[in-house]
Write an enzyme that holds these catalytic residues in place. Structure first.
Site, PDB file in Angstrom:
ATOM      1  N   LYS A 108       3.805   0.741  10.017  1.00  0.00           N
ATOM      2  CA  LYS A 108       4.012   1.904   9.251  1.00  0.00           C
ATOM      3  C   LYS A 108       3.308   3.181   9.955  1.00  0.00           C
ATOM      4  CE  LYS A 108       2.831  -0.064   5.160  1.00  0.00           C
ATOM      5  NZ  LYS A 108       2.406   0.052   3.725  1.00  0.00           N
ATOM      6  N   GLU A 119       0.948  -1.211  -0.097  1.00  0.00           N
ATOM      7  CA  GLU A 119       0.024   0.075  -0.052  1.00  0.00           C
ATOM      8  C   GLU A 119       1.015   1.327  -0.125  1.00  0.00           C
ATOM      9  OE1 GLU A 119      -2.750   0.262   3.149  1.00  0.00           O
ATOM     10  OE2 GLU A 119      -3.726   2.253   2.749  1.00  0.00           O
ATOM     11  N   ARG A 152       5.255 -12.847   9.526  1.00  0.00           N
ATOM     12  CA  ARG A 152       6.037 -11.777   9.499  1.00  0.00           C
ATOM     13  C   ARG A 152       7.332 -11.779  10.052  1.00  0.00           C
ATOM     14  NH1 ARG A 152       1.913  -7.620   8.923  1.00  0.00           N
ATOM     15  NH2 ARG A 152       3.388  -5.944   9.533  1.00  0.00           N
TER      16      ARG A 152
HETATM   17  P1  ATP Z   1      -0.249  -1.532   6.794  1.00  0.00           P
HETATM   18  O1  ATP Z   1      -0.332  -1.622   8.465  1.00  0.00           O
HETATM   19  O2  ATP Z   1      -0.372  -0.232   6.183  1.00  0.00           O
HETATM   20  O3  ATP Z   1      -1.315  -2.365   6.083  1.00  0.00           O
HETATM   21  P2  ATP Z   1       1.668  -3.507   5.904  1.00  0.00           P
HETATM   22  O4  ATP Z   1       2.887  -3.561   7.017  1.00  0.00           O
HETATM   23  O5  ATP Z   1       0.768  -4.604   5.896  1.00  0.00           O
HETATM   24  O6  ATP Z   1       1.170  -2.162   6.437  1.00  0.00           O
HETATM   25  P3  ATP Z   1       1.570  -3.237   2.959  1.00  0.00           P
HETATM   26  O7  ATP Z   1       2.006  -2.418   2.285  1.00  0.00           O
HETATM   27  O8  ATP Z   1       0.124  -3.765   3.193  1.00  0.00           O
HETATM   28  O9  ATP Z   1       1.901  -2.989   4.502  1.00  0.00           O
HETATM   29  O10 ATP Z   1       2.379  -4.730   2.928  1.00  0.00           O
HETATM   30  C1  ATP Z   1       2.680  -5.369   1.623  1.00  0.00           C
HETATM   31  C2  ATP Z   1       3.047  -6.612   1.835  1.00  0.00           C
HETATM   32  O11 ATP Z   1       4.293  -6.599   2.756  1.00  0.00           O
HETATM   33  C3  ATP Z   1       1.986  -7.383   2.322  1.00  0.00           C
HETATM   34  O12 ATP Z   1       1.752  -8.580   1.733  1.00  0.00           O
HETATM   35  C4  ATP Z   1       2.561  -7.637   3.648  1.00  0.00           C
HETATM   36  O13 ATP Z   1       1.795  -9.148   4.319  1.00  0.00           O
HETATM   37  C5  ATP Z   1       3.778  -7.832   3.855  1.00  0.00           C
HETATM   38  N1  ATP Z   1       4.493  -7.284   4.926  1.00  0.00           N
HETATM   39  C6  ATP Z   1       4.289  -6.122   5.698  1.00  0.00           C
HETATM   40  N2  ATP Z   1       4.917  -6.311   6.902  1.00  0.00           N
HETATM   41  C7  ATP Z   1       5.625  -7.551   6.910  1.00  0.00           C
HETATM   42  C8  ATP Z   1       6.482  -8.070   7.720  1.00  0.00           C
HETATM   43  N3  ATP Z   1       6.821  -7.231   8.884  1.00  0.00           N
HETATM   44  N4  ATP Z   1       7.151  -9.284   7.574  1.00  0.00           N
HETATM   45  C9  ATP Z   1       6.704  -9.648   6.399  1.00  0.00           C
HETATM   46  N5  ATP Z   1       6.022  -9.204   5.354  1.00  0.00           N
HETATM   47  C10 ATP Z   1       5.439  -8.128   5.691  1.00  0.00           C
HETATM   48 MG    MG Z   2      -1.226  -4.194   4.915  1.00  0.00          MG
END
Ligand code: ATP
Ligand code: MG
Length: 566
Positions: free
Chosen positions: A279, A42, A269
């Protein structure tokens, strides 16, 4: 038969559990033997090291099995999204070593198709407009053990729902006054099935579609369908989406036939000690000026780590080391630092810089003489050759490398003691000059011309070897030393306000360090140096030829002394 099993074992060796599933699906000929993944950020912030784990998975598995990976911006919330983030995300993925070719997509590209699907579901009696507030809807959700309550608007006619939904998108109603919900089951044991929200009203302009839309789809109504529209076969995400999977399948079922459907798979994660990964919190750090920006070298962002001098390879190696599982864990930042040291040790140019200088005068060395001594650029890679460094009568050494009254087993410089100046001569301390307060101002030494490195006399043994820089050739620079951003191992799990857990010493600026001229001449961005006995450094983005600034990427684990004892 037994033979076949064995070959299979061979092929599967070294695969993580997601790759095994992909392997099995390909072998079973699912989706016509096609493999397509996507990375779906995002654009509401910069990427962090957690995203790097997802990127390595999404792009990595596609590479491994000859598939493709799309970059899809999940831009369904215009309020938080920005093109600045889109640009930074592209840059970071490329820097990590991955490429999506011409497959750059946006969830907003699918807004028309998603809207059409919503209209269809309304007409089929599978969706309705709810006039309640989000608080009221939340109150009716129930709990995992008690069923929810049906909305009083649940049984509106399709005609009325369609009319309201179209008017929602015309901008007739205020934000928060109405939502479109899927009509599924308010008593479902899966909370996500209790009439989830599909669309909400947002009047903020979108960075790509402007003011065209006044309703925006929720993640659950956008993600699976976007996967489907793109032909994604394996939609890999993190464990918190496990309970969403039935709903993902439910909406995909509204589109898919038997020949193809995307499959959601989840892994754990990445969480790192002494930092935060949310974020929302990272944005707060930036907005409140608690760090210098998203790419502040203390941030867990890809851009911060790059600026600090971490390499893409070390980040990939770290992610490889922690692996992919189905269990949440907290990963130690020390392991990341280990991976960074390992790579920087292999690639950094060895140079000399003095952080806390004190002057040494070699009284028997000719006043105007300058000798060039040869320094090995990288003992890990002899092909990188040597560079020259000037030696003269006055040099700087570290203040910490001299003691007037040393304890036993002190191998650095002290009255009457001998040390080697790395790459040059053995010197002996003959005296010091102190200021009124008793601080050492100058150290006096004599040198032995026979002991120059490379000459027969250099075989003479002394216990200590010091780094140094010639006074008349030294260049001034600033060093920025970074430490952990938080002084609590897992700030996300701590009740306290996160401001209280910030490490006040996460940045130390050291001005007036003295570096050898070779460093100044080669201080281009992206270059990695090992300041010998000090640590790994890289020029900061703010560094100029007038004002050199170096970021310490990471400290050295071992000093020369410790290595000798081994
Ligand atoms: P938000 O809280 O804004 O949703 P987010 O960390 O989920 O933040 P995204 O931009 O939606 O951010 O994440 C993009 C991709 O990265 C998603 O597939 C998510 O699962 C993965 N991702 C995000 N944070 C992690 C993490 N800490 N470890 C592994 N993968 C992650
Ligand atoms: Mg997300």
């Amino acid at each position: 038969m037994a033979e076949k099993v064995e070959t299979e074992g061979e092929e599967k060796k070294g695969l993580n559990f997601i790759e095994e599933i992909v392997y099995e699906d390909l072998k079973a000929g699912k989706n016509g033997g096609r493999l397509s993944t996507r990375f779906p950020p995002e654009p509401n912030g910069y990427l962090h090291i957690g995203h790097a784990k997802a990127i390595c998975m999404d792009f990595g598995v596609a590479e491994k099995f000859g598939g493709t990976c799309n970059l899809r911006f999940d831009d369904t919330n215009p309020v938080k999204e920005d093109v600045e983030y889109v640009d930074s995300i592209r840059e970071d993925i490329h820097w990590l070593g991955f490429d999506w070719g011409d497959r750059e997509y946006y969830a907003s590209d699918y807004f028309p198709k998603l809207f059409d699907l919503a209209v269809r579901l309304i007409k089929e009696g599978k969706a309705y407009v709810d006039d309640q507030t989000s608080e009221q809807i939340a109150q009716q959700k129930g709990t995992p053990t008690t069923p929810g309550t049906e909305s009083p608007f649940r049984n509106r006619t399709p005609e009325e729902n369609l009319d309201l939904f179209l008017r929602m998108n015309e901008g007739e109603f205020e934000e928060g006054s109405r939502v479109l919900r899927a009509k599924i089951d308010m008593a479902s044991s899966n909370m996500h099935f209790r009439d989830p929200i599909m669309y909400r009203i947002i009047k903020h302009p979108h960075h790509r579609t402007g003011t065209k839309w006044k309703v925006y789809p929720m993640y659950d109504f956008a993600h699976g369908q976007s996967d489907y529209f793109e032909g994604v076969t394996h939609s890999i995400c993190t464990l918190e989406f496990v309970p969403h999977r039935p709903l993902y399948d439910y909406f995909v079922n509204e589109l898919a036939d038997d020949t193809y459907r995307p499959r959601q798979l989840e892994f754990n994660r990445l969480n790192l000690t002494y930092t935060v990964m949310s974020k929302r919190k990272l944005l707060q750090l930036v907005k409140e000026g608690l760090v210098a920006g998203w790419d502040d070298p203390r941030m867990p962002t890809i851009s911060g780590m790059r600026r600090r001098g971490f390499t893409a390879k070390s980040i990939r190696n770290f992610i490889n080391m922690i692996g992919y599982t189905k269990f949440e864990a907290l990963n130690s930042v020390s392991l990341l630092e280990h991976a960074v040291r390992e790579d920087l040790n292999a690639i950094s140019t060895r140079v000399m810089a003095v952080m806390n200088p004190v002057k040494v005068i070699i009284t028997n060395y000719p006043e105007n003489k300058v000798e060039m001594v040869e320094m090995e650029n990288n003992p890990e890679n002899p092909e990188e050759g040597m560079h020259q460094m000037p030696f003269s009568r006055e040099i700087y050494i570290e203040r910490e490398d001299f003691m007037e009254n040393p304890p036993k087993k002190y191998f650095r410089l002290a009255p009457d003691a001998e040390v080697r100046l790395k790459g040059a001569y053995i010197v002996k301390c003959t005296g010091v000059k102190k200021d009124a307060a008793g601080n050492v101002e100058e150290i006096y030494c004599t040198y032995d011309p026979e002991t120059r490195s490379g000459l027969p006399g250099s075989a003479k043994k002394v216990k200590g070897t010091l780094h140094w820089v010639s006074v008349q050739h030294a260049v001034d620079a600033e060093a920025r030393l970074y430490d952990r951003l938080f002084n609590v191992e897992n700030p996300a799990a701590d009740e306290r306000d996160f401001h209280e857990m910030l490490n006040p010493d996460s940045l130390k600026v050291v001005k007036g360090i003295k570096v050898e001229p070779f460093i100044a001449q080669n201080a281009e961005k992206g270059r990695h140096f090992q300041f010998q006995r000090i640590g790994y450094f890289t020029p900061d983005y703010d560094s100029t030829s007038e004002k050199l600034i170096f970021n310490r990427s990471i400290s050295l684990k071992d000093s020369w002394e410790k290595e000798k004892k081994k």
